[in-house]
Structures are given as C-alpha cells and as structure tokens.
Design a protein around this motif. Structure first.
Motif, PDB file in Angstrom:
ATOM      1  N   PRO A   1       5.337 -27.147  45.292  1.00 39.43           N
ATOM      2  CA  PRO A   1       5.273 -27.909  44.036  1.00 39.43           C
ATOM      3  C   PRO A   1       6.372 -28.964  43.988  1.00 39.43           C
ATOM      4  CG  PRO A   1       5.145 -25.553  43.623  1.00 39.43           C
ATOM      5  CD  PRO A   1       5.520 -25.713  45.059  1.00 39.43           C
ATOM      6  N   LEU A   2       6.074 -30.098  43.375  1.00 40.33           N
ATOM      7  CA  LEU A   2       7.067 -31.172  43.265  1.00 40.33           C
ATOM      8  C   LEU A   2       8.272 -30.687  42.470  1.00 40.33           C
ATOM      9  CD1 LEU A   2       4.735 -34.198  42.510  1.00 40.33           C
ATOM     10  CD2 LEU A   2       5.781 -33.574  44.701  1.00 40.33           C
ATOM     11  N   GLY A   3       9.451 -31.024  42.947  1.00 38.50           N
ATOM     12  CA  GLY A   3      10.662 -30.630  42.247  1.00 38.50           C
ATOM     13  C   GLY A   3      10.957 -29.154  42.321  1.00 38.50           C
ATOM     14  N   ASP A   4      10.303 -28.449  43.255  1.00 42.67           N
ATOM     15  CA  ASP A   4      10.436 -26.994  43.338  1.00 42.67           C
ATOM     16  C   ASP A   4      11.642 -26.602  44.185  1.00 42.67           C
ATOM     17  OD1 ASP A   4       9.752 -24.168  43.696  1.00 42.67           O
ATOM     18  OD2 ASP A   4       9.175 -24.804  45.701  1.00 42.67           O
ATOM     19  N   ASP A   5      12.399 -25.591  43.723  1.00 42.79           N
ATOM     20  CA  ASP A   5      13.482 -25.053  44.530  1.00 42.79           C
ATOM     21  C   ASP A   5      13.415 -23.538  44.579  1.00 42.79           C
ATOM     22  OD1 ASP A   5      14.185 -24.371  41.984  1.00 42.79           O
ATOM     23  OD2 ASP A   5      16.278 -25.004  42.154  1.00 42.79           O
ATOM     24  N   ILE A   6      12.230 -22.984  44.347  1.00 44.00           N
ATOM     25  CA  ILE A   6      12.095 -21.531  44.290  1.00 44.00           C
ATOM     26  C   ILE A   6      11.205 -20.988  45.394  1.00 44.00           C
ATOM     27  CG2 ILE A   6      12.454 -21.393  41.800  1.00 44.00           C
ATOM     28  CD1 ILE A   6       9.380 -21.148  41.565  1.00 44.00           C
ATOM     29  N   SER A   7      10.463 -21.841  46.085  1.00 47.99           N
ATOM     30  CA  SER A   7       9.566 -21.366  47.133  1.00 47.99           C
ATOM     31  C   SER A   7      10.202 -21.579  48.496  1.00 47.99           C
ATOM     32  CB  SER A   7       8.215 -22.087  47.067  1.00 47.99           C
ATOM     33  OG  SER A   7       8.367 -23.460  47.398  1.00 47.99           O
ATOM     34  N   VAL A   8       9.725 -20.828  49.479  1.00 47.95           N
ATOM     35  CA  VAL A   8      10.216 -20.947  50.841  1.00 47.95           C
ATOM     36  C   VAL A   8       9.016 -21.136  51.758  1.00 47.95           C
ATOM     37  CG1 VAL A   8      10.156 -18.459  51.270  1.00 47.95           C
ATOM     38  CG2 VAL A   8      11.672 -19.896  52.614  1.00 47.95           C
TER      39      VAL A   8
END
Length: 528
Positions: free
Chosen positions: A317-324
């Motif tokens: 997702p755009l702006g995401d910092d929770i997925s790997v």
C-alpha cells in the motif's frame, strides 16, 4: 470554529467526541439499533465537516456509504480510498462535468487515500474536500451530500458471541485460563504479557512447566497452533517457501506463521495463539527472517478497523510502513476457511447491503508478496535455559519479545499446591522427596547458578514418590555433567533416602578425564 457553531444533536450515532470513546455496551446498543432508514446513522457532509473540526471521531468497525451521488448510492466501504474511487467513477459516469473540472477532481481523488482506518486524520477530510470541489463545479453545496454509517459484519459477530456470558474470549476480555489459579500464578502473568506486548518468550530450566502453559492458556484463545522448533526448522517451513507441483514446476506456499496471519486477519474479533515450543533449538534469525519488522507491536494491524482485507497483499500500500516483502511470494493460499467477504452477513445488515449492491468475491490473485501481521495473533515461545547445546537468540529478535523467567516451584510452593499437597497427606515419603528437592535446588543455585536447578514438573508427572525421585535424580546427574560440577559439590548434595525402598540414592562420578561421567548410585539401607 467554536462548539456553538454546530448542535451536537446533529452528530450521527457513529461519531463520538474526543476523549469519550464509547465502551462495548454502548457500541452493542448502537449495533442493535441499526436500521437502513434510521436518520441517526446519517449526517450531511457540511455537518460532518464541522463535527470533525470539533474533534469528533468515528467508532471503529463501521462501514460508510455516500448518498445523493448520481447515478447511484455508493458504498458501504471500509476505507476512504475505496469510497473515493467509487465516488470519482460515479462522477465520471454522470458525464455532466467538463474535462478541466474532472482533472481537478482527479487531484482531489488522489489525495483521498489510501488510509488504513477511518480514524486516520486524512480519511473523512479528504473525501469532504472532493465533495466541496464537486459542489463548486455543479453550483451546489456539500449539504446536498449525506454520509451514512452502518455496523460492519464483525460487530454483529461480536454481538452474537456476547449472548453467551461464558463464550470464548474477545479482543477486549479473554477468559481466564482454567488452570491458572493460585497454584499456577505464572499462567496469569504470561497471559497479561501476551495481551500487552503480543510476543512473549518464557525461559526456564527443564521441567519447570513451560510446555504445560499451552494447556493453561488454551481457554483464553479461540485458536491455538503448536509448533516445535528443531535444528532443521527453516524459514521455508515457518513463513513461505517453494514446493514442487505435480507438473514438475514449483509454487510458493505459506508456512504455519503466514497461515495463522491469514486466519487472524479473517476473524479479527477472535484471539489466536501461535505456541512455539523450544524456540531456541532452531536458527531463529534464519527462521523468522524478514518478520522482524511486522512482528513489532507498533507495526501490527487491527483488521477490525483497517481498510486492508487480508494479511497477504500483492502490492505494498502507498505510504505503508507495516508490511514486509516475503522472500518467496505465495502462489497458493492455504485452506484456512472462507475470506470475510464470503461469510454470511448478519441479517440486520442485509437490507443496506442489498440496497447498495454487494460485489461478487473475486478469485485470489497469485504472487502475494507482502505480509502484515494481525494484532489479534499472539506469539508465545518457550526455551530451556539449561540446554547449552543450542544456539542463542540474537538481540534484534530478542527486542521483539517480552522475556519472562519461569522459576521452579519451591518446597513450600509444592506442599501448598492442591494436587501435591493431597499426595503428601496420603504418603509421607512425598514430603521427604520435596524437602530433598528444595535442599538440592538451594545448593545448585548457590554453587552453579539459576539455570542448574531441578524442575518441579516431575511432581505432577508421576503418581509415586519413588518414581518422582528417580526422575529428579536422572535430571540431577545430567545437570552435574552439563555444568561440570566439582567433586566437592557432589559431596555436599544430600543423599535421598526412602524407607519404603530401603534404598539411599546419591550422585557419584565414574571414570577419569574426558570420559568421567556422573551416575545415580543406590545403596541398600541395610548396607549403610
């Protein structure tokens, strides 16, 4: 903007003032009161704009739709991004706006999302800015638009489970472990740590009851999965890896951790526990691999409030910092039950869904490369602090877990335990074994350290005092060997004498040099 500019009676039932989030009973009463034509669930866009500026926030787990947009009503949606896409598509279909106006609206549309939950500051305001632009282009007012909230199916599901006061636990209140009474206070402590930090490792000496925690905690979770790590455990088994197909090719398959993430994401109102026994017997840095980021509590996702539909995603997702990004993309989803959109929706919600149109679930895409970890998945690892033959856990992984020591029970703890106390009252030899156990553990703690002590689980495994004594003596001999205890220490260890056996047991070294090894030596009482 002051509070006098808007009458709070205009606030829809799904908004709450800043600092006054409703409790479960209030949310349940709102859910029960829902009706498609109930005006309390709708608000004009201009009023919503004013309420948001006053600090009002939406209640979690609501879907939202947008009325008064030609040619159709739009929604319900669980994210502003999805609602914005449907809104703009409907405006384009209407064909009543010039190209330059549509270009300006595209910029407003791009600012809408994506967001992960409706309480994000950018959610409603971005949609309202789009509506203001649209109203200006049409020479109308945003008061012509109405937003309506409706409880999501997960709220109805939670409401159903609340009908049984003794039903399985929810995210807000888990059932206490049935065995976690005063005899085993550690189980309560572990459960509290799991609720707070989500990831816990319990370490202790062999026989201190670490593996038994799964039985004590089982009633606090709707779903429990047990895995045992060993030297051959790999990332491919735990997270994702390639598996052969019948046609000779390979495909990416999910490991047990990803399977649990999918289950937890699809059932956000239930608690899931992944119990990893002997967590330090594998190369944990390799097994956990890229999970270090999404495992963190701050990176977990509450799927009851998020715009995400699944734990596995094809694109970040755009702006995401929770997925790997997984090392091996998932090509075949494991069979873990239906996805949320395939489940039956509560009857009360059907009228609104029928009115707004329900989309047919689409086939799952291949090549799911990104993973997010649900908030309702707890990870509990156990490890034997006595075993010096296995690797340690590195600092990067250690800081993702809360660490707890599981201490062996003392002699007084054992005697006061309900089960063991009953045995002591029936057979005095139990007290003899317990007192010897207490003396030996005190000596081992002083001379060798806390990891050299005997475990208490043997007092619950064997129903005879002599059988328990034999198990304790075997562990003591192994401890003496592992810690290379001196002859002087062996002389300090008291003999264990059981009158019914007419035998006294001691530990003694046999052999010299590298071949020297401690053994359990028995002596007939008549020979003493």
């Amino acid at each position: 903007m002051t509070s006098e500019t808007t009458d709070t009676a205009d606030a829809p039932i799904w908004l709450h003032p800043r600092g006054a989030r409703p409790d479960d009973s209030t949310v349940d009463s709102i859910t029960e009161a829902f009706a498609v034509d109930d005006p309390r669930f709708a608000v004009q866009a201009d009023k919503l704009d004013e309420l948001l500026k006053l600090g009002y926030q939406p209640i979690p787990r609501f879907l939202f739709s947008l009325e008064n947009v030609e040619p159709e009503v739009i929604g319900p949606m669980n994210s502003s991004n999805k609602l914005g896409i449907r809104l703009h598509n409907a405006v384009v279909k209407s064909g009543d706006l010039r190209d330059d106006v549509l270009e300006a609206l595209v910029l407003r549309r791009d600012a809408i999302g994506p967001v992960l939950k409706w309480s994000d500051p950018a959610a409603f305001p971005a949609i309202l800015e789009y509506l203001k632009e649209l109203a200006r282009a049409r020479g109308s007012s945003i008061s012509d638009f109405t937003l309506r909230g409706s409880p999501a199916p997960s709220l109805y599901k939670r409401l159903d489970t609340h009908g049984d006061a003794e039903a399985a636990s929810t995210l807000d209140a888990a059932v206490e472990p049935e065995d976690a009474a005063d005899d085993f206070p550690i189980a309560r402590e572990v459960l509290a740590k799991l609720r707070d930090s989500l990831n816990v490792v319990v370490e202790g000496v062999a026989g201190s009851g670490k593996s038994h925690l799964i039985h004590q905690l089982r009633t606090a979770y709707q779903h429990v999965e047990l895995v045992v790590f060993h030297p051959s455990t790999s990332y491919e088994e735990f997270v994702s890896g390639l598996r052969p197909r019948a046609d000779g090719g390979f495909e990416g398959r999910a490991g047990v951790f990803v399977e649990m993430c999918i289950r937890a994401a699809r059932h956000p109102d239930e608690l899931f526990l992944l119990f990893v026994d002997e967590i330090n017997r594998a190369n944990t840095s390799r097994v956990f691999g890229d999970l270090l980021l999404p495992l963190e509590k701050s990176k977990r996702v509450d799927f009851a409030e998020t715009a995400l539909d699944e734990a596995l995603l094809k694109y970040r997702p755009l702006g995401d910092d929770i997925s790997v990004r997984l090392q091996t993309p998932i090509d075949v989803l494991p069979d873990v039950g239906p996805a949320p959109e395939e489940e039956e929706v509560h009857d009360v919600a059907l009228p609104l869904l029928d009115k707004l149109g329900r989309s047919t679930p689409s086939a799952k895409p291949l090549g799911l490369s990104y993973l997010v970890v649900p908030q309702n998945l707890h990870v509990l690892g156990t490890m034997n602090s006595t075993d010096r033959s296995v690797g340690s856990i590195d600092l990067a992984l250690r800081r993702r877990f809360t660490w707890m020591d599981m201490q062996p029970l003392t002699s007084n703890d054992l005697i006061s335990n309900t089960l063991v106390g009953a045995r002591v009252s029936e057979d005095p030899e139990w007290r003899t074994v317990i007192e010897w156990y207490g003396q030996v553990n005190t000596l081992l703690l002083e001379q060798l350290g806390p990891d050299a002590r005997l475990g208490h689980s043997y007092f619950f495994a064997d129903e005879s005092a002599s059988g328990t004594a034999a198990l304790l003596l075997a562990q003591l001999a192994e401890i003496i060997h592992v810690f290379n205890a001196s002859e002087t220490l062996l002389e300090l260890i008291p003999a264990l004498l059981l009158p019914s056996e007419s035998t006294s047991w001691t530990i003694a070294y046999v052999g010299l040099g590298l071949g020297r090894r401690p053994i359990v030596r028995s002596t007939r009482a008549v020979d003493l």
